[in-house]
Every structure is written in C-alpha cells, then in structure tokens.
Design an enzyme around this catalytic site. Structure first.
Site, PDB file in Angstrom:
ATOM      1  N   GLU A  30       0.834  -1.419  -0.182  1.00 23.23           N
ATOM      2  CA  GLU A  30       0.000  -0.114   0.511  1.00 23.23           C
ATOM      3  C   GLU A  30       1.009   1.112  -0.038  1.00 23.23           C
ATOM      4  OE1 GLU A  30      -2.242   0.739   3.427  1.00 23.23           O
ATOM      5  OE2 GLU A  30      -3.151   2.029   2.108  1.00 23.23           O
TER       6      GLU A  30
ATOM      7  N   ARG B 145       6.199 -12.287   9.841  1.00 24.16           N
ATOM      8  CA  ARG B 145       6.562 -11.044   9.144  1.00 24.16           C
ATOM      9  C   ARG B 145       8.151 -11.108   9.780  1.00 24.16           C
ATOM     10  NH1 ARG B 145       2.598  -7.283   9.940  1.00 24.16           N
ATOM     11  NH2 ARG B 145       3.484  -5.532   9.422  1.00 24.16           N
TER      12      ARG B 145
ATOM     13  N   LYS C  40       3.772   0.809   9.913  1.00 23.03           N
ATOM     14  CA  LYS C  40       4.387   1.532   9.357  1.00 23.03           C
ATOM     15  C   LYS C  40       3.870   2.866  10.413  1.00 23.03           C
ATOM     16  CE  LYS C  40       3.577   0.524   4.855  1.00 23.03           C
ATOM     17  NZ  LYS C  40       3.402   0.264   3.876  1.00 23.03           N
TER      18      LYS C  40
END
Length: 565
Positions: free
Chosen positions: A37, A265, A275
């Site tokens: 994104e 992750r 983020k």
RNA sequence: UGGGGCGUCGCCAAGCGGUAAGGCACAGGGUUUUGAUCCCUGCAUGCGCAGGUUCGAAUCCUGCCGCCCCAGCCA
C-alpha cells in the site's frame, strides 16, 4: 561476462510450488506479486517479501512477479510513496517488466463483481453505523447478531448500492457487506464490510471519480485473480482472512483462484517495523526523514551505505517460515561487512585528530607513498598518500601509559604508520589544562615497506597529512533504540521512551586522506581500522564532504578492553 | 475463555520415521603493515513437556504447557 544468477535457498513455500508444479497445477505457471500500500516507505520487512516474491519468479522457469499498489484507502496514500516504492524495488535489483498494476485501476470491475454478489444475495447494504456494526459483531467468544438490514431485497440493495456510488449518502451512512455468517467463530466471516463511502478525498490514481472504496478483503483476491496470480504470499496476520479470500473468489464468476500462503513477518531487534511507528518517527522529527540513515527503511539503509546485494543476502539468510522471529542486527551487519570487505576500496580517515610532528622529517617536504586500494585485490589498484612533517593520528591510538595488551603508540614507544614508516613518540605536549594537544615523534626512514632491525613493532595506526588532509564531517550511527523490542515493552507508555539518545554522533573535524576529496555521493569505502563509510547522498558536496558510517569493523580490541584488558 | 497459527543451540534456520545441516553470535588457535579479512578448532546424547506407537521418533498418535494473531467503514 555472463554471471551465474544466484538462487535463493529453499523454504516451505517453494516446496508447495514444487509440489504444485509436479501435480501440473496452474498449467505449470508460477506467478507472484508484491502488493504494497503506498502509505509510507518500504522497510527491511518489505525487502523480505520482495525477495520472496521476485526471487520465486526469478528462480522458476517462466516465473513472473507483478508490482501492484494496493491503493484502496486513498486517505493515507500519495504518489510520493508510489514513486519511492518503485525506486526501492528497482534498487534492490528486481524488475516487474510491464507488469505494474494498481488495485484502483480495477475499481470498475470490482464494482461489477460487487453488483454480482448483490444479485446473488451474497451482499447487502447495511445502514448500521460503525459503532453499531461493532456491537452487532459479537465478541471472540459470543456470536454476533444479524443486522436488521441483512434481509433487504436484491432490488433494494442494487438501488442503494447504486446511490452509494452516485454520492447520495454521506461518509459512514451505509456500507456494503458480505452476507456470510454472523455466528462464525472467525470474526472475518461475520458479514465483513466490502465497500465504504469516502467523500472529499482525491485518490492519487482515480482522482474524484469514486466516492465508494472497496476494502482490502474484497479487493485483494479479485486483483490477484484478475492478474492470474498463482501463489498469493502474505504475512501471518492474514491467515484468518484466507477463508474470506476464498469465499470472495468462490462466489463471483472468475475462473482464477490463487492460493494464499502465509509466512511470518520479519522482526528485527533494536528497531521498529510498523508503518504507523515509522511514520511517527518521521512526522514528529525523531529522525530527519524516511531516508534517515538510522531508519530500517530501504531508503534509510541505502543512504546508510548498505548495498542491495547485502540486503538480498540478509533475506536469504533469515529464511521464510511461519515461526515468530526476532532477528539480531548482527546478521544484517555481517551481510554488509562481507559484501563491503571485498568491494570497498580502503582509505584512511582520522575521526578524532591528534597532531603528530615528526621532528626528523624536513619542514615543507612532501613524500608520495603508494598504498593499495585493497589488501587482497590488486585489480583495485593503488593510490598516492602524502607523507608530511605534520600528520594526524586518532586520539584513541595514543596513551601515555599502555594498558595490558595495548599495542598502539605510547610515550617512548613505537608504532607503524599504515602504509608508511615506523615512528617513535619522544615527547607529549599538553595545554594548560593538561590535555594532550600534540605529539613529537621521530620516524625511522629504514622502515618503509620493511620491518625495523632488531625490534618488533606490533601496532599499526592510520594517519592523514595535516597539511594535505581534507576536513570532513563524519556521522557515526548506532541503533535507533536501546531496547531489543521497543514496541513490545508494556512497561513504558510509548516505544519512543526506548529511543537511543546516542544513535547519532556528528564529528565535524574529521580529516580524510586527500584522495577522498573527489569522492562522489554514495561512494563506499572502508576507513581502515574504523569501519565502512559512504559519502552521504543528500548532504555531501565537494567543498563539504559528509560521510556516513555504515557499520564498524569487527573490533576484538573493544571486547578485550571491555573485559578489563 | 471462540477461532486461527507457532514452539529444533543466545538469534535465524535445515530436517518430512533410520539415529540433530548451515549461517550469525560466542570461545580458543594460526596468518596479517587494518586488533580487519582469511584459515583451522570448539559450540544441542538432544528438538516446549509428559505419555504412547515402532527394531528405531525432532519427525506418527494422545494429553498438557507456552507464545503470537483476530472483535477497523486500515492493509
């Protein structure tokens, strides 16, 4: 020269693909995608995903990997991020060819699929507000309640959805929901939202063409299918979403059904990876920008001096599994040291200058000395060093009295000047406060490229001519946080409390050897006995050189000293 | 406490019923005009725990324990 492309190590996902190929699935195709994104810069965790997805495409015959922007939430996204992401992926060495996609380019088709779901009675327009939806959803242990709008007719839903799109309703007034199962033990299946209304935002791709935006769970499976993706790789937190991913594709007329596979992750110690937190560090000025050399972003690592090869190697070393992990910085550092050891030319830079006057070397005289650019790789050539009466050595390389095992310069002792002569310290000059300001030494002219007669000189120190050296700014970076998992510590109010106050030391009086005067931005060097450094790509200029320390050299002396010599 | 995952050396990670790879880190030693690099050597009688199946189990079964994720109109 045609170099052998490096293959990444195997992992459970590659095993699944091998098996799929063996069974003849997907007509033998392997097609992945990297779907960020554009709401921030890419970080080292994204690099793991990029290496996985593009690496698979590279290593399998006919393999392809798309770059797709998952841009369904215009509120947080912008083109700066889109461009930065493309730069970073390219810099890492991957190529999406002509397969650059945007989920937003599918908005029309996504809309049509939504209509299809409505017509099939699989989706409905719900008038509950956000708070009510939450209340109706139930809890982890109790089933939810069905929305009173759940049984609207197809006609009514079609009408309402059309009017949502036409802009008749305000933000939050209604949503389109999938009609699945409010009692599902999987929260994602309790009639998830498919579309929400967003007025007054300009989407970086579609402008103001839309006021309804599809949710990730609806968009992602369809985007994958539209692109013919065979293996849709994502992180573990989406495991619970897989039934919904499959539900969407099972209930619309589309003939492609990619397989979603989840992996864990990356958690890297002494930094943060979310983020939201990285954005906070930038926005609140804790770092200079997304590419601040202390940031775990690709842009930050690049500016810090990391090579793409070292990051790809790091991703290969940490592997792909489903186990939660907490990777030590040491692995990343080992990767960049290994790369730079063989590729970075050597140079000398004195970080904390201490003047040394060589009394038996004539004033005004200049001696040119040859120095190899690499101790093992002759092909890297050599450069000229300028030896003069006054030079600088590092303050850390002189002690009036030697601690145990110390083998640098001491009063009355000798030391080798790297690539030059052996000198002896004859006199220590101090100022009124007792601070050492200068050393008076003498050199042994017989020791250039030869060991002195009858004695052993163990230490070697680097140096720079005082008259011909070039002043430079050197930035020494350390870990951004002092806690291995700053965002995991529940005992502090904010991860910011773990920020390392010593993560940046700026040395404005460093002296580098003259050959570095025309070093170009981004150029990497090993400053011998200090570490690997690069010319800052943003703030360095020919008249004001700025070097960033990428990583120190391994330092076994520091360890000896720490353990009390 | 519902659902979904995960537990192999300090960290990462192979292993897929035949008797614990590798990397990083660490500890010794050698070479060295970088206390770097390089080169040797060492580093899990044991795979979360307990039972069971088997000639044989990290691998299969059962039961525990621990950790992670999920109740956005974020992705």
């Amino acid at each position: 020269m045609n170099e052998q492309e490096k293959r990444s190590p195997g992992n459970f996902i590659r095993q699944i693909i091998d098996q799929d190929l063996l069974e003849g699935k997907n007509a033998g195709r392997v097609h992945t995608r990297f779907p960020p994104e554009p709401n921030g810069y890419l970080h080292i965790g994204h690099a793991k995903s990029i290496c996985l997805n593009f690496g698979i495409a590279r290593d399998y015959a006919g393999g392809l990997c798309n770059l797709r922007f998952d841009d369904t939430n215009p509120h947080k996204e912008n083109v700066e991020y889109v461009e930065a992401i493309m730069d970073d992926v390219r810099w890492l060495g991957f190529d999406w060819g002509d397969r650059l996609f945007y989920a937003s380019h599918y908005f029309e088709r996504l809309h049509d699929f939504a209509v299809e779901l409505i017509k099939a009675g699989m989706a409905y327009v719900c008038d509950l507000d956000a708070e009510e939806v939450r209340a109706y959803r139930g809890t982890l242990t109790e089933p939810g309640k069905e929305s009173p709008y759940r049984s609207r007719t197809v006609e009514e839903n079609l009408d309402l959805f059309g009017r949502m799109r036409a802009g008749e309703f305000e933000d939050g007034a209604r949503v389109l929901r999938a009609r699945i199962d409010m009692a599902s033990p999987n929260m994602n299946m309790r009639d998830p939202t498919l579309y929400r209304i967003r007025h007054g935002v300009v989407h970086h791709q579609t402008g103001e063409a839309w006021c309804i935006y599809p949710m990730y769970d609806f968009t992602h499976p369809i985007s994958d299918a539209l692109e013919g993706i065979t293996h849709s790789l994502c992180t573990l937190e989406f495991e619970d979403h897989r039934p919904l991913y499959d539900w969407v594709l099972d209930n619309i007329s589309i003939d492609c059904h990619p397989q979603q596979i989840e992996f864990s992750r990356l958690n890297l110690q002494y930094t943060v990876m979310s983020k939201r937190k990285l954005t906070q560090l930038v926005d609140d000025g804790y770092v200079s920008d997304w590419d601040d050399p202390r940031m775990p972003t690709i842009a930050g690592l690049r500016r810090r001096g990391y090579t793409p090869e070292s990051i790809v190697e790091f991703c290969d070393r940490i592997g792909i599994t489903k186990a939660d992990n907490s990777v030590e910085m040491g692995i990343l550092e080992a990767c960049i040291r290994e790369d730079l050891d063989s590729t970075a030319p050597r140079a000398m830079a004195v970080l904390h200058p201490l003047k040394v006057v060589i009394k038996n070397f004539p004033e005004g005289e200049l001696e040119e000395l040859d120095a190899p650019n690499h101790p093992k790789d002759e092909a890297m050539g050599k450069r000229k060093l300028l030896f003069t009466r006054e030079i600088y050595i590092d303050q850390a390389d002189f002690r009036e009295e030697a601690p145990r095992k110390y083998k640098r310069l001491v009063s009355g002792g000798e030391v080798r000047l790297r690539n030059a002569y052996v000198i002896r310290c004859d006199r220590v000059i101090k100022d009124a406060a007792g601070e050492i300001i200068e050393l008076h030494c003498s050199y042994d002219p017989a020791t250039l490229g030869a060991n002195p007669e009858g004695r052993k000189v163990k230490g070697v120190v680097h140096w720079v001519s005082a008259s011909h050296g070039v002043r430079a700014e050197v930035r020494l970076y350390d870990r951004l946080f002092r806690h291995p998992a700053p965002d995991q510590d529940k005992s502090v109010a904010s991860f910011l409390e773990h920020l390392n106050p010593d993560c940046l030391h700026t040395l404005s009086h460093a002296m580098v050897e003259p050959s570095l005067a025309d070093a170009v931005p981004g150029a990497r060097f090993q400053f011998e006995r200090e570490g690997y450094f690069c010319v800052d790509s943003k703030e360095s200029s020919p008249d004001r050189l700025v070097f960033n320390r990428t990583v120190t050299l391994r330092d076994s002396w520091a360890r000896i000293e720490r353990q009390g010599g």
